[in-house]
Design an enzyme around this catalytic site. Structure first.
Site, PDB file in Angstrom:
ATOM      1  N   LYS A 113      -7.304   6.541  -1.290  1.00 39.82           N
ATOM      2  CA  LYS A 113      -6.361   7.634  -1.003  1.00 39.82           C
ATOM      3  C   LYS A 113      -6.426   8.592  -2.183  1.00 39.82           C
ATOM      4  O   LYS A 113      -6.980   8.235  -3.231  1.00 39.82           O
ATOM      5  CB  LYS A 113      -4.940   7.102  -0.781  1.00 39.82           C
ATOM      6  CG  LYS A 113      -4.324   6.493  -2.028  1.00 39.82           C
ATOM      7  CD  LYS A 113      -2.864   6.189  -1.822  1.00 39.82           C
ATOM      8  CE  LYS A 113      -2.215   5.800  -3.140  1.00 39.82           C
ATOM      9  NZ  LYS A 113      -0.817   5.528  -3.051  1.00 39.82           N
ATOM     10  N   THR A 119       3.157 -10.365  -6.094  1.00 39.45           N
ATOM     11  CA  THR A 119       3.421 -10.552  -4.665  1.00 39.45           C
ATOM     12  C   THR A 119       2.966 -11.954  -4.253  1.00 39.45           C
ATOM     13  O   THR A 119       1.781 -12.285  -4.350  1.00 39.45           O
ATOM     14  CB  THR A 119       2.678  -9.468  -3.860  1.00 39.45           C
ATOM     15  OG1 THR A 119       3.177  -8.196  -4.289  1.00 39.45           O
ATOM     16  CG2 THR A 119       2.899  -9.626  -2.375  1.00 39.45           C
ATOM     17  N   LEU A 163       2.524   7.878   9.972  1.00 36.10           N
ATOM     18  CA  LEU A 163       2.188   8.063  11.388  1.00 36.10           C
ATOM     19  C   LEU A 163       1.147   9.164  11.484  1.00 36.10           C
ATOM     20  O   LEU A 163       1.422  10.267  11.941  1.00 36.10           O
ATOM     21  CB  LEU A 163       3.447   8.450  12.176  1.00 36.10           C
ATOM     22  CG  LEU A 163       4.293   7.307  12.723  1.00 36.10           C
ATOM     23  CD1 LEU A 163       5.563   7.844  13.356  1.00 36.10           C
ATOM     24  CD2 LEU A 163       3.528   6.468  13.734  1.00 36.10           C
ATOM     25  N   LYS A 187       9.037  -7.782   0.592  1.00 35.34           N
ATOM     26  CA  LYS A 187       7.810  -7.133   0.121  1.00 35.34           C
ATOM     27  C   LYS A 187       6.737  -7.115   1.227  1.00 35.34           C
ATOM     28  O   LYS A 187       6.148  -6.079   1.535  1.00 35.34           O
ATOM     29  CB  LYS A 187       7.304  -7.896  -1.109  1.00 35.34           C
ATOM     30  CG  LYS A 187       5.919  -7.566  -1.542  1.00 35.34           C
ATOM     31  CD  LYS A 187       5.858  -6.193  -2.131  1.00 35.34           C
ATOM     32  CE  LYS A 187       4.427  -5.778  -2.381  1.00 35.34           C
ATOM     33  NZ  LYS A 187       4.342  -4.449  -2.945  1.00 35.34           N
ATOM     34  N   CYS A 220      -3.359  -3.332  -1.822  1.00 32.07           N
ATOM     35  CA  CYS A 220      -2.101  -3.963  -1.402  1.00 32.07           C
ATOM     36  C   CYS A 220      -1.982  -4.160   0.099  1.00 32.07           C
ATOM     37  O   CYS A 220      -1.883  -5.298   0.567  1.00 32.07           O
ATOM     38  CB  CYS A 220      -0.938  -3.139  -1.893  1.00 32.07           C
ATOM     39  SG  CYS A 220      -0.981  -2.965  -3.673  1.00 32.07           S
ATOM     40  N   LEU A 275       5.690  -0.034  -5.808  1.00 30.85           N
ATOM     41  CA  LEU A 275       5.023   1.120  -6.423  1.00 30.85           C
ATOM     42  C   LEU A 275       3.821   1.552  -5.604  1.00 30.85           C
ATOM     43  O   LEU A 275       3.059   0.715  -5.134  1.00 30.85           O
ATOM     44  CB  LEU A 275       4.543   0.762  -7.836  1.00 30.85           C
ATOM     45  CG  LEU A 275       5.569   0.135  -8.765  1.00 30.85           C
ATOM     46  CD1 LEU A 275       4.917  -0.262 -10.084  1.00 30.85           C
ATOM     47  CD2 LEU A 275       6.710   1.107  -9.007  1.00 30.85           C
ATOM     48  N   ARG A 276       3.672   2.855  -5.478  1.00 29.86           N
ATOM     49  CA  ARG A 276       2.466   3.371  -4.819  1.00 29.86           C
ATOM     50  C   ARG A 276       1.500   3.843  -5.880  1.00 29.86           C
ATOM     51  O   ARG A 276       1.906   4.559  -6.802  1.00 29.86           O
ATOM     52  CB  ARG A 276       2.810   4.563  -3.910  1.00 29.86           C
ATOM     53  CG  ARG A 276       3.564   4.194  -2.672  1.00 29.86           C
ATOM     54  CD  ARG A 276       4.175   5.418  -2.047  1.00 29.86           C
ATOM     55  NE  ARG A 276       5.110   6.066  -2.954  1.00 29.86           N
ATOM     56  CZ  ARG A 276       5.610   7.298  -2.772  1.00 29.86           C
ATOM     57  NH1 ARG A 276       5.248   8.017  -1.730  1.00 29.86           N
ATOM     58  NH2 ARG A 276       6.466   7.807  -3.632  1.00 29.86           N
ATOM     59  N   VAL A 335       0.725  -3.381 -12.142  1.00 29.23           N
ATOM     60  CA  VAL A 335       2.176  -3.530 -11.985  1.00 29.23           C
ATOM     61  C   VAL A 335       2.842  -3.834 -13.326  1.00 29.23           C
ATOM     62  O   VAL A 335       3.868  -3.250 -13.685  1.00 29.23           O
ATOM     63  CB  VAL A 335       2.487  -4.640 -10.947  1.00 29.23           C
ATOM     64  CG1 VAL A 335       3.972  -4.947 -10.895  1.00 29.23           C
ATOM     65  CG2 VAL A 335       1.976  -4.236  -9.572  1.00 29.23           C
TER      66      VAL A 335
HETATM   67  C1  UGA Z   1       1.492   0.393  -0.950  1.00 28.84           C
HETATM   68  C2  UGA Z   1       2.961   0.649  -0.579  1.00 28.84           C
HETATM   69  O1  UGA Z   1       3.143   1.973  -0.126  1.00 28.84           O
HETATM   70  C3  UGA Z   1       3.865   0.407  -1.772  1.00 28.84           C
HETATM   71  O2  UGA Z   1       5.221   0.527  -1.384  1.00 28.84           O
HETATM   72  C4  UGA Z   1       3.607  -0.982  -2.335  1.00 28.84           C
HETATM   73  O3  UGA Z   1       4.371  -1.241  -3.496  1.00 28.84           O
HETATM   74  C5  UGA Z   1       2.153  -1.120  -2.678  1.00 28.84           C
HETATM   75  O4  UGA Z   1       1.365  -0.902  -1.502  1.00 28.84           O
HETATM   76  C6  UGA Z   1       1.931  -2.509  -3.205  1.00 28.84           C
HETATM   77  O5  UGA Z   1       2.102  -3.456  -2.446  1.00 28.84           O
HETATM   78  O6  UGA Z   1       1.693  -2.664  -4.398  1.00 28.84           O
HETATM   79  P1  UGA Z   1      -0.430   1.843  -2.106  1.00 28.84           P
HETATM   80  O7  UGA Z   1      -1.375   0.731  -1.829  1.00 28.84           O
HETATM   81  O8  UGA Z   1      -0.465   2.505  -3.426  1.00 28.84           O
HETATM   82  O9  UGA Z   1       1.097   1.359  -1.905  1.00 28.84           O
HETATM   83  O10 UGA Z   1      -0.724   2.869  -1.009  1.00 28.84           O
HETATM   84  P2  UGA Z   1       0.021   3.861  -0.002  1.00 28.84           P
HETATM   85  O11 UGA Z   1       0.331   5.129  -0.656  1.00 28.84           O
HETATM   86  O12 UGA Z   1       1.087   3.202   0.754  1.00 28.84           O
HETATM   87  O13 UGA Z   1      -1.233   4.062   0.938  1.00 28.84           O
HETATM   88  C7  UGA Z   1      -1.741   2.980   1.697  1.00 28.84           C
HETATM   89  C8  UGA Z   1      -2.568   3.530   2.797  1.00 28.84           C
HETATM   90  O14 UGA Z   1      -1.746   4.335   3.624  1.00 28.84           O
HETATM   91  C9  UGA Z   1      -3.697   4.410   2.307  1.00 28.84           C
HETATM   92  O15 UGA Z   1      -4.891   4.074   2.963  1.00 28.84           O
HETATM   93  C10 UGA Z   1      -3.256   5.803   2.627  1.00 28.84           C
HETATM   94  O16 UGA Z   1      -4.324   6.630   2.953  1.00 28.84           O
HETATM   95  C11 UGA Z   1      -2.311   5.596   3.795  1.00 28.84           C
HETATM   96  N1  UGA Z   1      -1.215   6.567   3.742  1.00 28.84           N
HETATM   97  C12 UGA Z   1      -0.539   6.751   2.585  1.00 28.84           C
HETATM   98  C13 UGA Z   1      -0.884   7.279   4.856  1.00 28.84           C
HETATM   99  O17 UGA Z   1      -1.489   7.091   5.922  1.00 28.84           O
HETATM  100  N2  UGA Z   1       0.109   8.201   4.776  1.00 28.84           N
HETATM  101  C14 UGA Z   1       0.787   8.415   3.623  1.00 28.84           C
HETATM  102  O18 UGA Z   1       1.669   9.267   3.567  1.00 28.84           O
HETATM  103  C15 UGA Z   1       0.454   7.675   2.513  1.00 28.84           C
END
Ligand code: UGA
Length: 453
Positions: free
Chosen positions: A338, A123, A268, A209, A278, A157-158, A11
């Site tokens: 991911k 966080t 979904l 958050k 996260c 952030l993702r 971050v």
């Molecule tokens: C997540 C949040 O999306 C961010 O907004 C947040 O800032 C971040 O945590 C954090 O707290 O720092 P991230 O961990 O990078 O971000 O991951 P995501 O892209 O949200 O994915 C999380 C999980 O959801 C993964 O296992 C992924 O496979 C799943 N996912 C992701 C889905 O099922 N669908 C999607 O479209 C994207």
């Protein structure tokens, strides 16, 4: 503005280089000398698409530098953003890095004469900034909040998309209990024109958050629960179910006769569960903290439980479909939690691999970027490769866990040529069942089982 950032981790570093690219002067502070040297040599210590290029640009422009010297960084800046880690331990978040940094900041502010804003980006559970952190800084600076500013600015952030997310924020949340510190933060973020800024108090910002990540996790576990119910009944395709749900115009409005398809709908989707550094940590922390305050959060508890059983259930499904897994060669496609990241923390893939090993399977796993990180998990007896062809060669079955683009495009013929027996378990529903079956592949998708009754 002149900004110092404490913590050159994921971050902190992204925040730093992006603010520097937007024209601020940024100094990033970390206590690991190798990390500082690497950053100043224009190499990012973390994998994130676009980060190396941006680092090169801002260091070249002279608007970004990394240092070990926190006192210098704070003394020459107006705002300090705290972005150190808050990992989850058994009983809740570990605030030891926050404690250490808050003490150091306090000691430095004791000597600093001009007004300075401390902004917490790490966080932390609601009420941490206005009690725990405020108390430490006040004690060590011998000043009161107000003499210095204290704000809370959560990050959204993702991984894999962090630079784009930072540069094009959907909202900026600034928790501030007074106008002076809020104005400084507003000026800092003024470079992001047209982005809504939501001002709240400190704990509401912290809660936004956790609520955001809890909702994302909830949607995933909800989809997985529907998948599990569908599997138990049989002859229901969860993907069609969720597609049907997503036509609801309250979720997915039509503009000019085209569906908007908001990004949130991507959560979904049924799969092997969520992972990363996260979502799992944040919802566990919120649950633990909520319980400490006397409220048992049932939905969040269930979200965690469903996520824990999901990889276990998928391996059970494999056993049901192909029998005893011992001495079977299983190819696992994907290690990262991911796509577009090398992060394997809490990855469903690692959970599935552990289970397969317990069942006596020979695991051959691949990932385009996460192999090195997985190799560090010494206890796992796995043969790794970067390319999927090596993993698939001679396999009795294959399980797709991470939705990398290069796996999505593997053709049925390639599975057939490479594998001993072409059996594909699709943990992310990326393949076309009819096409695979007509090509002679035994195909099993999550949330899709043949008729039971
Ligand atoms: C997540 C949040 O999306 C961010 O907004 C947040 O800032 C971040 O945590 C954090 O707290 O720092 P991230 O961990 O990078 O971000 O991951 P995501 O892209 O949200 O994915 C999380 C999980 O959801 C993964 O296992 C992924 O496979 C799943 N996912 C992701 C889905 O099922 N669908 C999607 O479209 C994207």
């Amino acid at each position: 503005m002149k900004v110092s950032i404490v913590g050159a981790g994921y971050v902190g570093l992204i925040t730093g280089v992006c603010l520097a690219d937007k024209g601020h002067e940024v100094i990033c502070v970390d206590k690991v000398p190798e990390r500082i040297a690497m950053i100043n040599n224009k190499h990012s210590p973390i994998y994130e698409p676009g980060l190396d290029e941006l680092l090169e640009r801002v260091i070249g422009k002279g608007t970004f530098v990394a240092t070990l010297d926190m006192a210098w960084a704070i003394n020459v800046s107006d705002i300090t953003i705290v972005a150190v880690g808050t990992p989850y331990r058994e009983q809740g978040i570990d605030l030891s890095q926050i404690e250490e940094v808050s003490k150091e900041i306090g000691l430095i502010l004791r000597e600093k004469e001009s007004y300075h804003v401390v902004c917490i980006k790490s966080t932390v559970v609601p009420s941490t900034t206005d009690t725990y952190i405020a108390n430490i800084i006040e004690k060590f600076s011998e000043k009161y909040v107000g003499d210095f500013g204290l704000c809370m600015n959560p990050e959204f952030l993702r991984e894999g998309n962090a630079i784009e997310d930072f540069m094009n924020p959907d909202r900026i949340v600034i928790g501030a209990n007074d106008n002076k510190s809020f104005s400084a933060m507003k000026e800092l973020y003024g470079v992001f024109k047209d982005t809504p800024i939501l001002r709240t108090n400190l704990r509401t910002a912290e809660m936004i958050k956790y609520t955001t990540n809890s909702l994302l996790a909830l949607l995933i576990s909800f989809s997985n629960e529907i998948a599990n119910i569908s599997e138990a009944i049989g002859n229901i395709d969860v993907q069609e179910v969720l597609t049907g749900v997503c036509f609801d115009k309250r979720l997915n409005p039509r503009i000019n006769n085209t569906l908007v398809n908001p990004g949130i709908l991507a959560y979904l989707a049924a799969g092997c569960g969520f992972g990363g550094s996260c979502l799992p940590k944040d919802i566990k922390s919120l649950m633990a903290f909520s319980e400490k305050t006397g409220y048992v959060p049932e939905i969040i508890k269930a979200t965690i439980k469903i996520n824990e059983i999901q990889p276990v259930k998928f391996v059970q499904r494999m056993e049901r479909e192909i029998g005893d897994l011992s001495n079977k060669k299983i190819a696992v496609l994907g290690l990262a939690f991911k796509p577009e990241t090398d992060d394997i923390r809490e990855s469903p893939s690692i959970k599935i691999i552990k289970r397969l090993i317990e069942k006596g399977a020979d695991v051959f796993a691949c990932d385009p970027v996460a192999v090195e990180n997985a190799k560090r998990l010494k206890s796992l007896d796995v043969k790794y490769s970067r390319n999927y062809q090596d993993a698939l060669k001679g396999a009795d079955a294959c399980v797709l866990v991470t939705k990398w683009k290069e796996y999505e495009s593997i053709r049925p013929d390639e599975f057939k040529q490479l594998m001993k027996t072409p059996v594909v378990f699709d943990g992310r529903r990326v393949y076309d069942k009819a096409l695979f079956e007509s090509s002679g592949i035994r195909y099993f998708g999550i949330g899709l089982v043949e008729e039971r009754n």
